[in-house]
Design a protein around this motif. Structure first.
Motif, short mmCIF file in Angstrom:
data_model
loop_
_atom_site.label_atom_id
_atom_site.label_comp_id
_atom_site.label_asym_id
_atom_site.label_seq_id
_atom_site.Cartn_x
_atom_site.Cartn_y
_atom_site.Cartn_z
N LEU A 66 -1.56 37.32 -36.08
CA LEU A 66 -0.94 36.05 -35.67
C LEU A 66 -0.81 35.05 -36.92
O LEU A 66 -0.20 33.88 -36.72
N LEU A 82 -3.18 46.54 -29.93
CA LEU A 82 -4.37 45.55 -29.99
C LEU A 82 -4.31 44.82 -28.52
O LEU A 82 -3.55 44.34 -28.01
N PHE A 86 -9.05 36.00 -26.03
CA PHE A 86 -9.33 34.48 -26.48
C PHE A 86 -10.27 33.81 -26.22
O PHE A 86 -10.92 34.05 -25.23
N ARG A 90 -6.52 32.11 -21.64
CA ARG A 90 -5.12 32.21 -21.72
C ARG A 90 -4.29 32.95 -20.85
O ARG A 90 -3.56 34.12 -21.20
N LEU A 92 -1.38 33.09 -17.80
CA LEU A 92 -0.35 32.30 -17.41
C LEU A 92 -0.53 31.71 -16.03
O LEU A 92 -1.01 32.39 -14.94
N TRP A 94 1.05 30.32 -13.84
CA TRP A 94 1.87 30.74 -12.73
C TRP A 94 2.36 31.97 -12.23
O TRP A 94 2.84 32.45 -11.66
N ARG A 95 1.25 32.82 -12.53
CA ARG A 95 1.15 34.14 -12.30
C ARG A 95 -0.15 34.53 -11.68
O ARG A 95 -1.26 34.00 -12.22
N ASP B 140 -0.31 28.59 -27.65
CA ASP B 140 -1.51 29.53 -27.46
C ASP B 140 -0.82 30.56 -26.53
O ASP B 140 -1.35 31.85 -26.93
N ILE B 141 -0.08 30.35 -25.59
CA ILE B 141 0.52 31.37 -24.81
C ILE B 141 1.60 32.16 -25.49
O ILE B 141 1.39 33.59 -25.44
N ASP B 143 1.05 32.96 -28.69
CA ASP B 143 0.17 33.87 -29.41
C ASP B 143 -0.40 35.03 -28.62
O ASP B 143 -0.34 36.27 -28.93
N MET B 144 -0.54 34.75 -27.47
CA MET B 144 -1.04 35.55 -26.53
C MET B 144 0.00 36.87 -26.22
O MET B 144 -0.20 38.07 -26.31
N LYS B 146 2.33 37.55 -28.24
CA LYS B 146 2.69 38.23 -29.45
C LYS B 146 1.68 39.33 -29.59
O LYS B 146 2.23 40.53 -29.76
N VAL B 147 0.40 39.04 -29.29
CA VAL B 147 -0.54 40.09 -29.29
C VAL B 147 -0.35 41.13 -28.42
O VAL B 147 -0.40 42.48 -28.59
N PHE B 148 0.15 40.95 -27.32
CA PHE B 148 0.26 41.80 -26.08
C PHE B 148 1.63 42.41 -26.08
O PHE B 148 2.14 42.98 -25.14
N GLN B 149 2.43 42.10 -27.25
CA GLN B 149 3.79 42.71 -27.58
C GLN B 149 4.69 42.74 -26.36
O GLN B 149 5.31 43.46 -25.74
N PHE B 150 4.70 41.31 -25.70
CA PHE B 150 6.03 41.12 -24.81
C PHE B 150 7.20 41.32 -25.24
O PHE B 150 7.35 40.87 -26.51
N LYS B 154 10.48 39.80 -21.18
CA LYS B 154 9.48 39.35 -20.41
C LYS B 154 8.96 37.87 -20.86
O LYS B 154 8.44 36.93 -20.12
N HIS B 158 8.91 35.37 -17.95
CA HIS B 158 7.63 34.90 -17.44
C HIS B 158 6.63 33.91 -18.27
O HIS B 158 5.78 33.30 -17.76
N ILE B 159 7.30 33.67 -19.24
CA ILE B 159 6.53 32.43 -20.36
C ILE B 159 7.38 31.35 -20.36
O ILE B 159 7.04 30.10 -20.08
N PRO B 162 8.99 29.57 -16.73
CA PRO B 162 8.13 28.85 -15.54
C PRO B 162 7.77 27.52 -16.43
O PRO B 162 7.43 26.42 -15.72
N GLN B 163 7.69 27.54 -17.69
CA GLN B 163 7.31 26.11 -18.35
C GLN B 163 8.38 25.33 -18.56
O GLN B 163 8.14 24.10 -18.36
#
Lengths: 253, 245
Positions: A66, A82, A86, A90, A92, A94-95, B140-141, B143-144, B146-150, B154, B158-159, B162-163
Motif C-alpha cells: 500500500l 494477500l 486492519f 474496515r 463496507l 452499506w453491505r 481506508d476503504i 486501501d482495503m 487494493k489489498v483484496f484486489q477488487f 467492484k 460497491h465502494i 454507495p459513498q
C-alpha cells in the motif's frame, strides 16, 4: 531502488526496508524506519512487537504494497494473494456481513461455501446484519473471515484484537490460532501485547523506537498451540529481560 | 397531515383574497380549476407540459452525466482540479440568460441549443457537489479494496457508488428544480411550444388564469416526480444507515 516481486510457492516472506520517511505537516522530514530486515519462513507465524508509535503500521502497509515510497525490497510468498486484517475492521457499512466477506473473493470463487469459516468465527447468525449493527468484536470477526475467505498465501494482521475486552480477545486469539494452524498461511502479526505474540507466533521480532529496526528476534522452541498459560507467562518474562538487555547493551544513542 | 393542513390554509387564503379583490388579475382557485380542466380536455396543457418535460429530462440527464464524470475526475486528481477549477468558476458565475443567448446565437434557435443551454447552466452545480463527494471518499476503504484486489467494476459498484449516493441524491434534487426553472426561460426566449412559451404569450395578454394554471400543473408534476422517483431512490441508497434515535 524499490522492488516488490513475487517469489515461487513456499518461498519465505522477506522484508528489507533500508529507509522510510515522510514529510510532516511542518515541513520536517521524519524518519520512521531505518535498516529493518526480517525473514519469515513459509507457513510460519511471525510477530512484530514494539512500542506504540514506532511505525508498526507503516511497516505492514509497506509489506501489503500500500506504500511504495520507501527504499528497500519486499518479497512475498506464493502467488502473492494477500489477506489483511486492519486495525479497524474496515467493512463496507452499506453491505451485510456475508456480502462484505464474499465481495473480497475473486469472481470465479464468489459462490464458494463459507459455512465452516463462519461457524469457526461464530458469525453464523449475524450474516444478514450490517456492520453498524455489530459489536466491535463481531466486526473484527467479520474482518478476519474476509481475510481467510480468500485463502491467502500470506496474511498481515494489524493489532486485530486491540480495544476488545480481554475475554473476547482471548476467544478470538484461539479462533485465529485454529485458523492459522489449519491453513498453514504465512502470517505476520503486529502487536504491542507481548503475551499475545508469545501465544500465537513461531518467531518474535522486537522493534526499537523510531527510526525503527529489529532489536533482536527470537524463535520460540515450544510449538505454537501447545503453550500453556504458565509457559506463555514465563516466556514473556524471559523476553522482557532479553529486550531490556538488548536495549541497554546497545548503549545510549 | 400537517403538510395537507398548511396547503389548505394557503388555498383558503388565496380564495378569500381573490373574492375580496374581485379582479381579472387574481383569479380564485375555482376559476383556475375550471381553466385547468378545460386546457387538459383540449389537449393543449398535456402537449406543452410534455414538451417541457422532455427538455427537462434531456438537459438533466446531460448535466448529471457530464457533471458526475467531471466532478469525480476533479475530486480524484489534483492536477485535473487545478486545470478545470477556473473554468468551473467562470461557469458558476455565468448568468443563465447569457448562456441561453450564446447557445441560441451560436447553435441556432433549435432544440439542441435549448437543451444544451439548460445543461450548461446546471452542470457546474453538479460538478461542485460530486467533487465534494469524491473528496470525501474514505481512503481506508480504498486501501482495503487494493489489498483484496477488487476489480474496477467492484470498486465502482460497491465502494464508490454507495459513498457518492447521498451527493448524487442532493445534486439531482436541487438539479431537477433548477433545470425546470431554466427550461421555462429557454422556452420563453426561443421555442414555439412548452410551458415557458405559453407563459410568455399569456403574459403579453395579461391572461393570469393561464399563467397560474400552467404554473400550478407544472409544480405539481415536479413534486410527483420528486416524491415518486427521487425520494424512494434516496431511501434505498440509505437503507444501511441506522436511523437516528
Amino acid at each position: 531502488m524499490k522492488d516488490a516481486r513475487t517469489a515461487g510457492d513456499a518461498a519465505p516472506l522477506e522484508l528489507r526496508i533500508d529507509a522510510k520517511s515522510y514529510v510532516s505537516a511542518d515541513g520536517k522530514r521524519v524518519e520512521v524506519v531505518r535498516g529493518l530486515e526480517l525473514r519469515l519462513e513459509a507457513g510460519s507465524f511471525g510477530a512484530l512487537i514494539g512500542p506504540s508509535g514506532c511505525g508498526k503500521t507503516t511497516i505492514l502497509r509497506i509489506a501489503a504494497g500500500l506504500d511504495a515510497d520507501f527504499r528497500g525490497q519486499i518479497l512475498t510468498p506464493g502467488a502473492g494473494r494477500l489477506g489483511m486484517v486492519f486495525q479497524e475492521p474496515r467493512l463496507l457499512p452499506w453491505r451485510t456481513v456475508e456480502d462484505n466477506v464474499r465481495l473480497a473473493l475473486p469472481v470465479d470463487r464468489s459462490g464458494v461455501d463459507l459455512a465452516d469459516l463462519f461457524d469457526t468465527l461464530g458469525l453464523g447468525s449475524h450474516l444478514a446484519q450490517y456492520p453498524g449493527e455489530l459489536s466491535l468484536g463481531l466486526a473484527r470477526r467479520a474482518a478476519i473471515a474476509r481475510a481467510f475467505a480468500i485463502q491467502p498465501d500470506f496474511l498481515l494482521l494489524d493489532e486485530p484484537f486491540v480495544s476488545l475486552d480481554e475475554a473476547v480477545a482471548a476467544r478470538l486469539r484461539d479462533e485465529l490460532m485454529a485458523l492459522t494452524t489449519r491453513t498453514k498461511v504465512t502470517t505476520l502479526l503486529v502487536t504491542h501485547h507481548l503475551e499475545e505474540a508469545v501465544q500465537l507466533a513461531d518467531r518474535l521480532f522486537f522493534l526499537s523506537d523510531r527510526p525503527t529496526h529489529v532489536i533482536f528476534e527470537k524463535a520460540l522452541s515450544l510449538p505454537r498451540g501447545t503453550r500453556s498459560k504458565e509457559d506463555i507467562a514465563s516466556i514473556s518474562e524471559e523476553m522482557r529481560s532479553l529486550v531490556a538487555q538488548a536495549v541497554t547493551g546497545a548503549g545510549p544513542r | 397531515m400537517t403538510k395537507v393542513y398548511s396547503l389548505a390554509v394557503l388555498i383558503v387564503a388565496w380564495a378569500v383574497t381573490a373574492a375580496l379583490v374581485q379582479s381579472r388579475l387574481l383569479p380564485g382557485p375555482l376559476t383556475i380549476g375550471t381553466t385547468i380542466i378545460a386546457d387538459i380536455r383540449s389537449g393543449e396543457l398535456p402537449f406543452h407540459m410534455a414538451c417541457t418535460l422532455g427538455r427537462v429530462i434531456g438537459s438533466f440527464a446531460i448535466a448529471m452525466l457530464l457533471g458526475i464524470a467531471a466532478g469525480y475526475a476533479m475530486g480524484r486528481s489534483k492536477t485535473a482540479d487545478r486545470y478545470a477549477d477556473p473554468w468551473l468558476i467562470v461557469l458558476i458565475n455565468m448568468p443563465a440568460l447569457v448562456t441561453i443567448i450564446f447557445a441560441y446565437v451560436w447553435i441556432g434557435l433549435n432544440e439542441t441549443a435549448a437543451i444544451l443551454a439548460v445543461a450548461v447552466n446546471k452542470l457546474p452545480n453538479v460538478i461542485v457537489v460530486m467533487r465534494e463527494g469524491t473528496r470525501a471518499l474514505d481512503p481506508d476503504i480504498d486501501d482495503m479494496a487494493k489489498v483484496f484486489q477488487f476489480t474496477a467494476f467492484k470498486r465502482i459498484r460497491h465502494i464508490v457508488m454507495p459513498q457518492l449516493a447521498p451527493y448524487l441524491a442532493a445534486s439531482s434534487r436541487s438539479g431537477l428544480s433548477i433545470v425546470w426553472k431554466i427550461v421555462l426561460v429557454v422556452e420563453l426566449i426561443g421555442r414555439p411550444n412548452g410551458v415557458g412559451f405559453v407563459l410568455g404569450s399569456a403574459f403579453s395578454l395579461f391572461d393570469m388564469a393561464s399563467i397560474l394554471s400552467y404554473a400550478i400543473c407544472f409544480i405539481v408534476l415536479m413534486l410527483v416526480i420528486e416524491s415518486l422517483l427521487v425520494q424512494p431512490l434516496e431511501r434505498r441508497a440509505n437503507r444501511w444507515r441506522r436511523r437516528p434515535a
